[in-house]
Write a protein that holds these residues in place. Sequence first.
Motif, PDB file in Angstrom:
ATOM      1  N   SER A 116       5.120  -5.036 -15.529  1.00  0.00           N
ATOM      2  CA  SER A 116       5.172  -3.808 -14.741  1.00  0.00           C
ATOM      3  C   SER A 116       4.480  -4.024 -13.403  1.00  0.00           C
ATOM      4  O   SER A 116       3.595  -4.865 -13.278  1.00  0.00           O
ATOM      5  CB  SER A 116       4.522  -2.639 -15.483  1.00  0.00           C
ATOM      6  OG  SER A 116       3.123  -2.808 -15.553  1.00  0.00           O
ATOM      7  N   GLU A 118       3.017  -1.566 -10.085  1.00  0.00           N
ATOM      8  CA  GLU A 118       2.750  -0.234  -9.540  1.00  0.00           C
ATOM      9  C   GLU A 118       2.164  -0.399  -8.140  1.00  0.00           C
ATOM     10  O   GLU A 118       1.385  -1.316  -7.907  1.00  0.00           O
ATOM     11  CB  GLU A 118       1.727   0.512 -10.394  1.00  0.00           C
ATOM     12  CG  GLU A 118       2.144   0.752 -11.824  1.00  0.00           C
ATOM     13  CD  GLU A 118       1.010   1.305 -12.663  1.00  0.00           C
ATOM     14  OE1 GLU A 118       0.122   2.010 -12.122  1.00  0.00           O
ATOM     15  OE2 GLU A 118       0.993   1.016 -13.872  1.00  0.00           O
ATOM     16  N   ARG A 120       0.338   1.831  -4.828  1.00  0.00           N
ATOM     17  CA  ARG A 120      -0.193   3.063  -4.253  1.00  0.00           C
ATOM     18  C   ARG A 120      -0.936   2.732  -2.972  1.00  0.00           C
ATOM     19  O   ARG A 120      -1.445   1.625  -2.801  1.00  0.00           O
ATOM     20  CB  ARG A 120      -1.064   3.834  -5.234  1.00  0.00           C
ATOM     21  CG  ARG A 120      -2.335   3.139  -5.603  1.00  0.00           C
ATOM     22  CD  ARG A 120      -3.076   3.923  -6.676  1.00  0.00           C
ATOM     23  NE  ARG A 120      -4.238   3.159  -7.063  1.00  0.00           N
ATOM     24  CZ  ARG A 120      -5.413   3.663  -7.297  1.00  0.00           C
ATOM     25  NH1 ARG A 120      -5.597   4.960  -7.230  1.00  0.00           N
ATOM     26  NH2 ARG A 120      -6.419   2.899  -7.632  1.00  0.00           N
TER      27      ARG A 120
END
Length: 143
Positions: A116, A118, A120
């Motif tokens: 995975s 991610e 931000r």
Amino acid sequence: MEKLFQYRSDIQEVALIRQDLTGVVKEWGIPESEMRQIIVIIEELFSNIIRFAFNDNQEHLIEIQLRKNDRIITMIISDDGIPFNPLDYNPVSISDPATSDAGGMGLTLIRTFSDSIEYRRLLNRNHLKITKSIKSNPNISES
């Protein structure tokens, strides 16, 4: 287990990154094939940050944090470069990577080797979190 490293925004730091990462993953008992994938992920991300994240000639610090929890490795890379979410980038499909000069191969490898990803943007910094499960048996020695 957790390790935190800081590197200058200089491509010459890749040798030090490789040395540091090799030491950590060996200390944590990660099999050789998985170790190579972790190193490729970090080196590709670091080199992309060096090439594309900064629009000045100043030195910047890039942080690399590694965590191991059971058979999950978490890599967090943060930089103060221009905002860039690699999840929004979709490289063109390449039928023969050996003959292509198209970009995006590194991101394709990162996506392939990880479970995975991610992204931000927080406090004017890019934070990319990659998780990878260790699938190989750590008790088996690989050559």
